[in-house]
Design an enzyme around this catalytic site. Structure first.
Site, PDB file in Angstrom:
ATOM      1  N   ARG A  80       0.853  -1.192   0.000  1.00 30.66           N
ATOM      2  CA  ARG A  80       0.000   0.000   0.000  1.00 30.66           C
ATOM      3  C   ARG A  80       0.885   1.237   0.000  1.00 30.66           C
ATOM      4  O   ARG A  80       1.698   1.416   0.906  1.00 30.66           O
ATOM      5  CB  ARG A  80      -0.896  -0.014   1.237  1.00 30.66           C
ATOM      6  CG  ARG A  80      -1.702   1.256   1.410  1.00 30.66           C
ATOM      7  CD  ARG A  80      -2.642   1.219   2.622  1.00 30.66           C
ATOM      8  NE  ARG A  80      -3.313   2.505   2.667  1.00 30.66           N
ATOM      9  CZ  ARG A  80      -3.315   3.313   3.724  1.00 30.66           C
ATOM     10  NH1 ARG A  80      -2.747   2.969   4.862  1.00 30.66           N
ATOM     11  NH2 ARG A  80      -3.925   4.481   3.653  1.00 30.66           N
ATOM     12  N   HIS A 124      -2.809  10.894   1.062  1.00 22.42           N
ATOM     13  CA  HIS A 124      -2.227  10.638   2.383  1.00 22.42           C
ATOM     14  C   HIS A 124      -1.538  11.938   2.833  1.00 22.42           C
ATOM     15  O   HIS A 124      -0.338  11.981   3.034  1.00 22.42           O
ATOM     16  CB  HIS A 124      -1.271   9.446   2.342  1.00 22.42           C
ATOM     17  CG  HIS A 124      -1.041   8.781   3.669  1.00 22.42           C
ATOM     18  ND1 HIS A 124      -1.180   7.423   3.879  1.00 22.42           N
ATOM     19  CD2 HIS A 124      -0.680   9.291   4.865  1.00 22.42           C
ATOM     20  CE1 HIS A 124      -0.892   7.127   5.140  1.00 22.42           C
ATOM     21  NE2 HIS A 124      -0.581   8.253   5.768  1.00 22.42           N
ATOM     22  N   GLU A 169      -7.373   8.338   6.558  1.00 22.66           N
ATOM     23  CA  GLU A 169      -7.691   8.931   7.859  1.00 22.66           C
ATOM     24  C   GLU A 169      -8.250  10.347   7.779  1.00 22.66           C
ATOM     25  O   GLU A 169      -7.619  11.313   8.240  1.00 22.66           O
ATOM     26  CB  GLU A 169      -6.444   8.897   8.757  1.00 22.66           C
ATOM     27  CG  GLU A 169      -5.883   7.490   8.923  1.00 22.66           C
ATOM     28  CD  GLU A 169      -4.815   7.383  10.015  1.00 22.66           C
ATOM     29  OE1 GLU A 169      -4.316   8.430  10.466  1.00 22.66           O
ATOM     30  OE2 GLU A 169      -4.498   6.251  10.411  1.00 22.66           O
ATOM     31  N   ASN A 292      -7.390   1.387   9.918  1.00 17.44           N
ATOM     32  CA  ASN A 292      -6.069   1.642  10.514  1.00 17.44           C
ATOM     33  C   ASN A 292      -6.255   1.588  12.018  1.00 17.44           C
ATOM     34  O   ASN A 292      -7.050   2.354  12.573  1.00 17.44           O
ATOM     35  CB  ASN A 292      -5.554   3.041  10.136  1.00 17.44           C
ATOM     36  CG  ASN A 292      -5.243   3.186   8.654  1.00 17.44           C
ATOM     37  OD1 ASN A 292      -5.378   2.242   7.885  1.00 17.44           O
ATOM     38  ND2 ASN A 292      -4.815   4.376   8.267  1.00 17.44           N
ATOM     39  N   TYR A 294      -4.313   1.434  15.836  1.00 17.70           N
ATOM     40  CA  TYR A 294      -3.101   1.517  16.663  1.00 17.70           C
ATOM     41  C   TYR A 294      -3.377   1.269  18.137  1.00 17.70           C
ATOM     42  O   TYR A 294      -2.598   0.621  18.807  1.00 17.70           O
ATOM     43  CB  TYR A 294      -2.414   2.881  16.478  1.00 17.70           C
ATOM     44  CG  TYR A 294      -1.775   2.978  15.108  1.00 17.70           C
ATOM     45  CD1 TYR A 294      -0.513   2.446  14.887  1.00 17.70           C
ATOM     46  CD2 TYR A 294      -2.460   3.522  14.033  1.00 17.70           C
ATOM     47  CE1 TYR A 294       0.062   2.476  13.620  1.00 17.70           C
ATOM     48  CE2 TYR A 294      -1.889   3.551  12.763  1.00 17.70           C
ATOM     49  CZ  TYR A 294      -0.632   3.023  12.565  1.00 17.70           C
ATOM     50  OH  TYR A 294      -0.067   3.034  11.323  1.00 17.70           O
ATOM     51  N   GLU A 351      -3.472  -0.436   8.161  1.00 18.64           N
ATOM     52  CA  GLU A 351      -2.306  -0.026   8.958  1.00 18.64           C
ATOM     53  C   GLU A 351      -2.420  -0.621  10.344  1.00 18.64           C
ATOM     54  O   GLU A 351      -3.491  -0.573  10.956  1.00 18.64           O
ATOM     55  CB  GLU A 351      -2.224   1.506   9.144  1.00 18.64           C
ATOM     56  CG  GLU A 351      -1.783   2.269   7.931  1.00 18.64           C
ATOM     57  CD  GLU A 351      -1.665   3.779   8.181  1.00 18.64           C
ATOM     58  OE1 GLU A 351      -1.425   4.198   9.343  1.00 18.64           O
ATOM     59  OE2 GLU A 351      -1.823   4.536   7.215  1.00 18.64           O
TER      60      GLU A 351
HETATM   61  C1  FCB Z   1      -1.195   6.889  10.914  1.00 18.11           C
HETATM   62  C2  FCB Z   1      -0.789   7.462   9.581  1.00 18.11           C
HETATM   63  C3  FCB Z   1       0.567   6.992   9.103  1.00 18.11           C
HETATM   64  C4  FCB Z   1       1.553   6.913  10.247  1.00 18.11           C
HETATM   65  C5  FCB Z   1       0.985   6.113  11.387  1.00 18.11           C
HETATM   66  C6  FCB Z   1       1.926   5.926  12.536  1.00 18.11           C
HETATM   67  O1  FCB Z   1      -2.106   7.741  11.527  1.00 18.11           O
HETATM   68  O2  FCB Z   1      -1.749   7.155   8.599  1.00 18.11           O
HETATM   69  O3  FCB Z   1       0.989   7.849   8.080  1.00 18.11           O
HETATM   70  O4  FCB Z   1       1.886   8.189  10.659  1.00 18.11           O
HETATM   71  O5  FCB Z   1      -0.189   6.729  11.848  1.00 18.11           O
END
Ligand code: FCB
Length: 446
Positions: A80, A124, A169, A292, A294, A351
């Site tokens: 990607r 992006h 995002e 995405n 985290y 992500e």
């Molecule tokens: C996300 C972004 C990516 C990177 C990660 C850690 O929010 O999409 O570009 O910064 O976090």
């Protein structure tokens, strides 16, 4: 170990890694590229913690062949990446920079030649500065500009690329860029951010329609940053805070993407700042939803900010080098919830990854924390599959260490280590582990 984990995934499951143009390419003013809002923002004193710019970064624009070879070495099935809008349209609209298009053209060919499926993100975060000068995402005509750009790329690459994401995002674009001001263009105004979020929705729709018009077989998605939002306590106020955070982060973006109206509770909450117009409800749902993920968000009611929510970092948890809580079961919960509430045709984790303070020792980068982060999150993804989530792929953020926005190159997320003095790449232990997992999954899933 890898074998047990590998067994949780069906044949054809896509293993990938993700990057973004501004974070890796460098070559900020080469071959006719126009400036982006990140080129401008990096020059604002104090905007980037390290004082760096992305002018060179990983120098991927010149070293992409080496980077494609790394993907082959890792055994990736998909990659990607994003297109830099001002590299192909230096002023955002109008004159096309053929050299910029040639770059992505050659990259796509090289990926296909080694069996890596390209997933292209159109936006992006690196908006052409020329468009920003005319209001950027606050100006309604950004929607037509984005559709023209989407059409150009679909026409040029769509004979070989089938998988597209319009935006990465949109929550971060709207609010980090226009409310908190820690991302380009560095605006700090909540009303502006809300208006921007509306234009992002319109651009997603217009862009998706433009791609489909140019390439009827295209698969069009979007990458949303999503997190489960949990109350910090049983207090009703904390429950309401978590619902607001969920409305702000998840529902405000996912509902319209699936053709529903904006969530009524959030429209009411935001009415203090601005009245957001209704969206047409006929929007076509995405072919896949990119998620995405985290970390989760634990929420406490407070007087803070327009949402009245403070994020709590739970005690006893482990945290990455960015201070993000490691919470793998939330990925499973999120994927299950997304499936229940929006019924996407397909889900792809576009992500997931972690920053750690990696060091090179004896020519090797030992990063056991990243490996265990990936192992736990991939196990959570397998768990989600077992619960009926139509999960088709998983992309690690990120292929190689790169320019991590306001943190500059100080935060490393890569499967591959980059020495910025020499541009030498070294596959980290986590990258080797990922390679083994991919190989093991291909061996068992027949
Ligand atoms: C996300 C972004 C990516 C990177 C990660 C850690 O929010 O999409 O570009 O910064 O976090």
């Amino acid at each position: 170990m890898s074998r047990d984990l590998a067994q949780g995934f069906p044949p054809g499951f896509l293993w990938g890694a993700a990057t973004a143009a501004y974070q890796i390419e460098g070559a900020a003013a080469e071959d006719g590229k126009g400036p982006s809002i990140w080129d401008t923002f990096c020059r604002v004193p104090g905007a980037i913690a390290t004082g760096e710019t992305g002018d060179v970064s990983c120098d991927h624009y010149h070293r992409w062949r080496e980077d494609v070879a790394l993907m082959r070495e890792l055994g990736l099935g998909a990659y990607r990446f994003s297109v830099s809008w001002p590299r192909v349209l230096p002023r955002g609209r109008g004159r096309v920079n053929e050299k910029g298009l040639d770059f992505y053209d050659a990259l796509v060919d090289a990926l296909l030649a080694i069996g890596v499926r390209p997933f292209v993100t159109l936006y992006h975060w690196d908006l052409p500065q020329a468009l920003q000068d005319r209001g950027g995402w606050t100006a309604p005509d950004i929607v037509a500009a984005f559709a023209e750009y989407a059409s150009l790329l679909a026409r040029r690459l769509g004979d070989r690329v089938t998988d597209w994401m319009t935006l990465n995002e949109p929550e971060v674009v709207a609010f980090a860029g226009h409310h908190v001001g820690v991302h380009a263009p560095g605006v700090r105004d909540f009303t502006t951010a809300l208006r921007v979020s509306h234009h992002l929705h319109l651009a997603h729709r217009a862009g998706a329609a433009a791609i489909r018009a140019a390439r009827p077989n295209a698969r069009v998605g979007i990458a949303l940053n999503m997190s489960p939002c949990e109350p910090a306590s049983d207090a009703p106020a904390d429950g309401a805070a978590a619902t607001r955070m969920d409305g702000y982060l998840n529902r405000w973006f996912a509902d319209p993407v699936f053709g529903r109206p904006y969530p009524a509770d959030m429209l009411e909450h935001y009415a203090t700042w601005v009245t957001i117009p209704a969206l047409e409800l006929a929007a076509q749902p995405p072919d896949f939803l990119g998620v995405n993920y985290y970390s989760r968000r634990v929420c406490r009611a407070s007087g803070d900010g327009p949402l009245g929510v403070t994020r709590v970092e739970p005690e006893g948890s482990t945290y990455t080098a960015l201070g993000w809580e490691v919470h793998a079961s939330s990925l499973r919960d999120l994927l299950v919830r997304v499936t229940r509430d929006w019924a996407p045709r397909e889900v792809i984790v576009t992500e997931n990854g972690a920053a750690y303070d990696d060091v090179v020792r004896d020519d090797r980068v030992a990063d056991p924390e990243r490996t265990s982060f990936l192992r736990e999150h991939i196990a959570a993804a397998a768990d989600a599959l077992g619960r009926g989530v139509p999960l088709r792929g998983y992309f690690v953020w990120t292929l190689m260490d790169n320019f991590e926005w306001a943190h500059g190159t100080s935060k490393r997320f890569g499967l591959v280590h980059v020495d910025y003095d020499t541009q030498r790449r070294r596959i980290k232990d986590s990258g080797r582990w990922y390679r083994e997992l991919i190989a093991a999954q291909r061996a068992v899933a027949v």
